[in-house]
Enzyme design. Sequence first.
Site, PDB file in Angstrom:
ATOM      1  N   SER A 187       0.824  -1.201   0.000  1.00 47.67           N
ATOM      2  CA  SER A 187       0.000   0.000   0.000  1.00 47.67           C
ATOM      3  C   SER A 187       0.870   1.267   0.000  1.00 47.67           C
ATOM      4  O   SER A 187       1.649   1.466  -0.921  1.00 47.67           O
ATOM      5  CB  SER A 187      -0.958  -0.061   1.197  1.00 47.67           C
ATOM      6  OG  SER A 187      -1.947   0.916   1.103  1.00 47.67           O
ATOM      7  N   ASP A 222      -9.874  -5.201  -4.793  1.00 45.48           N
ATOM      8  CA  ASP A 222      -9.259  -4.094  -4.054  1.00 45.48           C
ATOM      9  C   ASP A 222      -9.815  -2.773  -4.567  1.00 45.48           C
ATOM     10  O   ASP A 222      -9.619  -2.411  -5.723  1.00 45.48           O
ATOM     11  CB  ASP A 222      -7.733  -4.145  -4.247  1.00 45.48           C
ATOM     12  CG  ASP A 222      -6.999  -3.239  -3.275  1.00 45.48           C
ATOM     13  OD1 ASP A 222      -7.631  -2.319  -2.714  1.00 45.48           O
ATOM     14  OD2 ASP A 222      -5.793  -3.443  -3.087  1.00 45.48           O
ATOM     15  N   HIS A 236      -7.544  -5.485  -0.366  1.00 50.79           N
ATOM     16  CA  HIS A 236      -6.334  -4.792   0.108  1.00 50.79           C
ATOM     17  C   HIS A 236      -5.627  -5.456   1.292  1.00 50.79           C
ATOM     18  O   HIS A 236      -4.401  -5.478   1.356  1.00 50.79           O
ATOM     19  CB  HIS A 236      -6.729  -3.360   0.488  1.00 50.79           C
ATOM     20  CG  HIS A 236      -5.642  -2.347   0.343  1.00 50.79           C
ATOM     21  ND1 HIS A 236      -5.127  -1.990  -0.876  1.00 50.79           N
ATOM     22  CD2 HIS A 236      -4.974  -1.613   1.262  1.00 50.79           C
ATOM     23  CE1 HIS A 236      -4.199  -1.069  -0.699  1.00 50.79           C
ATOM     24  NE2 HIS A 236      -4.082  -0.829   0.593  1.00 50.79           N
TER      25      HIS A 236
END
Length: 403
Positions: free
Chosen positions: A176, A348, A378
């Site tokens: 991320s 995601d 995610h």
Amino acid sequence: MAVYCLLIIAIFLNVGSLVSSQHVFGDYTNPPYQTSICSDESLTRGYKCEDYDVITDDGYILRLERFPEGRYNHRGGYNKPPVYLQHGLVADGMIWFSLSHADQTLPLILVEAGFDVWIGNVRGTRFSKNHISENFTNSDKYWDFSFDELGKYDLHASIKFVYEETGQKVHYAGHSLGTTMFTVAALEWDIEKMMKSATLICPVIYLNHVTNIIGSIGAHAYLAEKNKGKIDFFVTELIMPPLGVIEYSICNTPGVNCFSFLVDLVTGPNCCLNASAINIFLKNLPQPSSMRTFEQLAQGCRTGVFSKYDYGNPATNLEHYGVPEAPVYDIRKIPKKFPLLLCYGGNDQLASPADVRRVRSELMDHNIHNLFIEEFSHIDFVNGMTSKDVLYPDVVEFMRRYN
Ligand SMILES: *[C@@H]1O[C@H](CO)[C@@H](O)[C@H](O)[C@H]1NC(C)=O
Ligand SMILES: *[C@@H]1O[C@H](CO)[C@@H](O)[C@H](O)[C@H]1NC(C)=O
């Protein structure tokens, strides 16, 4: 994630303002029992763990943890290929360990596969709160950073330390915001000198297909709110308290899957999180970050451009950048031969497949590899029970190939 912040603000603003007593939530958010990752046996599970502190060029003191050897394979010795793991926003290094079993955990899998594993923790997170200037940590200036600084300074100091300590170039893996930081680093300093490869898990670079409706509305509204008051205010005063209340009142109710309530709403549906392990997860999240980082992500959602932090007016941008507009990061300037592995998921809603495809097409003439997992969202990538079977073997394979 920006939208994580925005969602919480949007929904729980009122709850937050009702909470007035410190101790209502004090026991539930980031309990003070750990002094480092290494001191928490429930996470390190008998693996050898060492703490190191490094200092960034702008004076922040950051914690690194090192897992130099396996318990079953590759015991002893330090002359192994180093891997550096970088967590994302509102997390710290503990997120890699927030699983029920050691053999589900990427760092410990890497250690057993013969790597020397280092865990980074960016400025502002619980073990990286110090600065070389006295009292600086308690000042508003401490929070004067965006992901520009995280990539330029925090990653540089951490990777340089691992490179010098081990005498070897480092394999990078980020999740991320850890991918955002890598991308900044690749454009700000010479990554090829100190790194061998990068695994980008849920790449957060372009954000114009954030499909999460609440998140994108939030990002648009949020921009109108300019940076006022204490910079970490939203996180420490508005996010954590209501989250503590929610954890206390809802997650302790039998039969409630707190992941779908707290996480899926923001990230899209995660397939493979263990509902019974919610406490391990919440013990470590959220960690504070700067308001400016959230703001920069919101700018990306709004403009679809990956650029430096926009100060919001030409004069201030001119002062900082020498040009009236925030400079754009051109990802095509990432070194062409540098091995990259992009891992992304069909569900995601933060690192959405459409945004990742744009990264792929701009990096078409680079040394780029892809791993797409249709059912993943995610958080599955770091805390999914099946990642040890469908993801991590490929990550290990990729690092071995480019060793
Ligand atoms: C730091 O804070 C302490 C206590 O408030 C104060 O005595 C000291 O002068 C401060 N140091 C600096 C460099 O401002
Ligand atoms: C799910 O979490 C619980 C509680 O930590 C644990 O006992 C169980 O083994 C976990 N299941 C899997 C498949 O990881």
